[in-house]
Write an enzyme that holds these catalytic residues in place. Structure first.
Site, PDB file in Angstrom:
ATOM      1  N   ASP A 372      -8.373   4.643  14.629  1.00 18.07           N
ATOM      2  CA  ASP A 372      -7.759   5.348  15.764  1.00 18.07           C
ATOM      3  C   ASP A 372      -7.826   4.431  16.991  1.00 18.07           C
ATOM      4  O   ASP A 372      -8.401   4.790  18.015  1.00 18.07           O
ATOM      5  CB  ASP A 372      -8.490   6.664  16.004  1.00 18.07           C
ATOM      6  CG  ASP A 372      -7.835   7.514  17.094  1.00 18.07           C
ATOM      7  OD1 ASP A 372      -6.701   7.192  17.494  1.00 18.07           O
ATOM      8  OD2 ASP A 372      -8.475   8.468  17.570  1.00 18.07           O
ATOM      9  N   PHE A 373      -7.246   3.244  16.859  1.00 16.47           N
ATOM     10  CA  PHE A 373      -7.243   2.283  17.960  1.00 16.47           C
ATOM     11  C   PHE A 373      -6.186   2.693  18.975  1.00 16.47           C
ATOM     12  O   PHE A 373      -5.011   2.838  18.640  1.00 16.47           O
ATOM     13  CB  PHE A 373      -6.930   0.879  17.445  1.00 16.47           C
ATOM     14  CG  PHE A 373      -8.078   0.218  16.717  1.00 16.47           C
ATOM     15  CD1 PHE A 373      -9.189   0.943  16.324  1.00 16.47           C
ATOM     16  CD2 PHE A 373      -8.041  -1.131  16.422  1.00 16.47           C
ATOM     17  CE1 PHE A 373     -10.249   0.342  15.655  1.00 16.47           C
ATOM     18  CE2 PHE A 373      -9.087  -1.752  15.758  1.00 16.47           C
ATOM     19  CZ  PHE A 373     -10.191  -1.015  15.372  1.00 16.47           C
ATOM     20  N   GLU A 374      -6.594   2.869  20.213  1.00 11.86           N
ATOM     21  CA  GLU A 374      -5.686   3.302  21.272  1.00 11.86           C
ATOM     22  C   GLU A 374      -5.783   2.339  22.449  1.00 11.86           C
ATOM     23  O   GLU A 374      -6.473   1.320  22.388  1.00 11.86           O
ATOM     24  CB  GLU A 374      -6.036   4.734  21.703  1.00 11.86           C
ATOM     25  CG  GLU A 374      -5.950   5.754  20.572  1.00 11.86           C
ATOM     26  CD  GLU A 374      -6.296   7.173  21.014  1.00 11.86           C
ATOM     27  OE1 GLU A 374      -6.340   7.428  22.231  1.00 11.86           O
ATOM     28  OE2 GLU A 374      -6.537   8.025  20.132  1.00 11.86           O
ATOM     29  N   GLY A 375      -5.077   2.661  23.520  1.00 10.61           N
ATOM     30  CA  GLY A 375      -5.145   1.864  24.742  1.00 10.61           C
ATOM     31  C   GLY A 375      -4.747   0.424  24.528  1.00 10.61           C
ATOM     32  O   GLY A 375      -3.642   0.120  24.075  1.00 10.61           O
ATOM     33  N   GLN A 463       0.017  10.187  16.065  1.00 13.56           N
ATOM     34  CA  GLN A 463      -0.233  11.226  17.057  1.00 13.56           C
ATOM     35  C   GLN A 463       1.084  11.585  17.755  1.00 13.56           C
ATOM     36  O   GLN A 463       1.502  10.903  18.673  1.00 13.56           O
ATOM     37  CB  GLN A 463      -1.252  10.743  18.087  1.00 13.56           C
ATOM     38  CG  GLN A 463      -2.590  10.346  17.514  1.00 13.56           C
ATOM     39  CD  GLN A 463      -3.530   9.810  18.577  1.00 13.56           C
ATOM     40  OE1 GLN A 463      -3.506  10.247  19.729  1.00 13.56           O
ATOM     41  NE2 GLN A 463      -4.353   8.844  18.209  1.00 13.56           N
TER      42      GLN A 463
END
Length: 587
Positions: A372-375, A463
């Site tokens: 869940d790598f974000e940003g 998402q």
């Protein structure tokens, strides 16, 4: 910005007599044929000449570029010219082999001519010419674009129809094709069930990303500078069943995936593992986070009693995990989240990632890993433009780490990913910083990771929330808040799409059993919540092709794996509405 002043050079009358216009459809009389545009259309007014002109409108991080690649001769001088209207309108050429050029106007309330010259390099046979506007400056217009110089050896007739198309090796997820060479062809296009999926330069291609036990039809065309041939006769192939029976992770045909706040509580409160209802088939422990952004050293710290008074002991937590697994459920560690930025910039960080994640999996006896790598965790370096062959260290190292973990734990290892739409579907329009720079380098940055691991990937649940408008395959922008957004975003994953609008660089479709739709569990969980009726519409359209809205899907996928939500805790807070919707639909 600095205004580039076009150069000029005197040409002999003999040279001028040999000049030709290498640009195709420079007056846009044939619509956008031969042009690749991120946000363009043709209009009948205003025009400089003829009956049509280009209108393009920059939006957000898109400068509304239109470009085409043309044939040129090496060591030759060319003059690029065009007529434009609007503010901050550019005209330029790249790939010249010498110095790429551009010219622009700050303001052109009426038609204004732009022109510039360049000389091709010793080995240059193709050049890309383009026009674009500037961010947030409104629509611009272009017409009568020309590239005058020595003819690039273009032909006047498209090549003949390819013959001899046949299938080779057929696996559960791919079909190999080959055909007879066509005289005068510079490339070929492969069509699967009428949709263009590959543009090889040779006489063979392997179409991947197929579904097991499914019949497909294939055709091929030949191309050159003059256009594309008619399609060949059709060949068919049926993929066999997977040798592992569809994957040994043993998920149910339709699965409900949820994130469990295991390291924090927030406003939804803490939910014990043992209290998670049996409806949840995959439980993602949120979150494992790095000791620093670039360390690769991942730690999983359970929620402290001071924040979660009802938190269970480690022993009870592990026992509850085993009980879930005994009931056929999968429990994964999710890495990242909103606050857990992870950048594997070095091989040392890659190795630390593998070691530390393995330690967490072994300590709690987990079934696998969710990414869940974000940003700013994933972005693409300048010049990294091919999702099939990435070169950016954070991408390459992540792929390597995940393959290592999969190999270590074997076929039962569950690997899932939960990217945001910006990192996946937004790749249909933009990829990295783009061929000409200026874009957000994070655009589409998950695509090379997904593609490299598609044979190891258990589930992708993008998402579909906290998202801006995203362009679908209908070339219309879709926004959160209804079934239409979820239908369009999921259709892109199941159909495949050209990356950054390049028909020769197609992201292949995923199998429907690899795809779940990510939604917020309640209005408190995140932007983009939809009511149960909209969830039902989404599933009806994608699995039955009924109850669809305005978006035209490209297939029907009854094997769609299911739904993912943020989160189990928020669904409990909302009275288990999301869970009940899933249960009532899939039984």
């Amino acid at each position: 910005m600095a205004l580039a002043v076009p150069g000029s050079a005197a040409l002999s009358s003999a040279a001028r007599a040999a000049d030709a216009d290498a640009a195709v459809n420079g007056g846009f009389e044939s619509g956008l044929s031969s042009w690749t545009c991120t946000a363009g259309t043709t209009v009948t007014s205003p025009v400089h000449s003829g009956s049509s002109a280009l209108q393009a409108t920059p939006q957000g991080s898109d400068n509304a570029q239109c470009a085409q690649t043309v044939s040129v001769r090496p060591n030759s001088q060319y003059t690029l010219a065009g007529w434009v209207r609007g503010s901050y309108v550019y005209l330029g050429a790249s790939g010249t082999g010498t110095t790429d050029v551009s010219t622009w106007t700050q303001s052109a309330p009426d038609w204004q001519k732009l022109a510039t010259t360049f000389t091709t390099g010793a080995d240059t046979t193709k050049v890309t010419i383009y026009t674009h506007g500037w961010y947030g400056t409104g629509a611009y217009y272009a017409d009568d674009v020309s590239l005058m110089g020595p003819g690039g050896g273009t032909t006047t007739q498209p090549p003949a129809v390819p013959t001899g198309l046949k299938t080779g090796t057929v696996t559960a997820t791919s079909v190999a094709l080959s055909w007879t060479p066509v005289t005068g062809a510079t490339g070929y296009a492969v069509y699967r069930d009428g949709v263009k999926v590959a543009s090889p330069t040779g006489t063979s291609a392997t179409v991947s990303g197929l579904n097991p036990s499914t019949a497909y039809s294939f055709q091929v065309t030949a191309t050159n500078d003059a256009g594309e041939s008619a399609r060949s006769t059709t060949v068919t192939a049926t993929t066999p069943a997977r040798s592992d029976g569809g994957g040994s992770t043993q998920l149910p045909a339709h699965a409900l995936v949820g994130y469990l706040h295991a390291s924090f509580a927030n406003g939804s409160g803490y939910t014990r593992m043992a209290d998670v209802p049996d409806s949840w088939d995959v439980i993602d422990l949120a979150f494992g986070e790095p000791t620093s952004v670039t360390s690769g050293d991942i730690r999983f710290n359970r929620c402290p009693v001071s924040e979660c008074p009802n938190v269970e002991s480690d022993a009870d937590f592990k026992a509850a995990i085993k009980a879930k697994q005994a009931a056929g459920k999968k429990v994964l560690i999710s890495i990242g989240g909103q606050n857990g930025q992870v950048q594997l910039t070095t091989t040392a960080a890659r190795d630390a990632f593998v070691s530390s994640v393995s330690k967490i999996i072994d300590q709690y006896g987990l079934d696998g890993l969710d990414i869940d790598f974000e940003g700013h965790s994933l972005s693409l370096n300048t010049g990294d433009t091919d999702f099939k062959n990435p070169t950016t260290p954070v991408i390459v190292n992540l792929i390597s780490a995940l393959k290592t973990l999969k190999a270590k734990y074997g076929s039962t290892f569950v690997l899932t990913m939960a990217p945001e739409t910006f990192f996946v579907q937004n790749g249909y329009q933009f990829y990295g910083s783009g061929k000409w720079g200026g874009q957000d380098p994070r655009c589409g940055a998950y695509l090379p990771v997904i593609h490299a691991l598609r044979d190891d990937l258990t589930l992708l649940h993008v998402q579909d929330y906290n998202s801006g408008p995203i362009m679908g395959l209908d070339n219309q922008y879709h926004s959160m808040g209804g079934a239409d957004f979820h239908i369009a975003m999921t259709d892109m994953l199941l159909t495949g799409f050209p990356v950054a609008g390049d028909a020769g660089n197609v992201f292949p479709p995923l199998r429907p059993d690899q795809v779940a739709i990510g939604m917020p569990a309640s209005v408190n969980a995140g932007n983009g919540y939809v009511a149960p009726a909209e969830v039902t519409k989404t599933l009806d359209c994608l699995t039955k092709k009924t109850n669809c809205g305005s978006y035209p899907t490209h297939g029907t996928w009854p094997a769609l794996r299911g739904l993912m939500t943020w989160s189990v805790n928020w669904d409990r807070f909302a009275g288990w509405e999301f869970q009940r919707t899933f249960d009532s639909y899939f039984g």
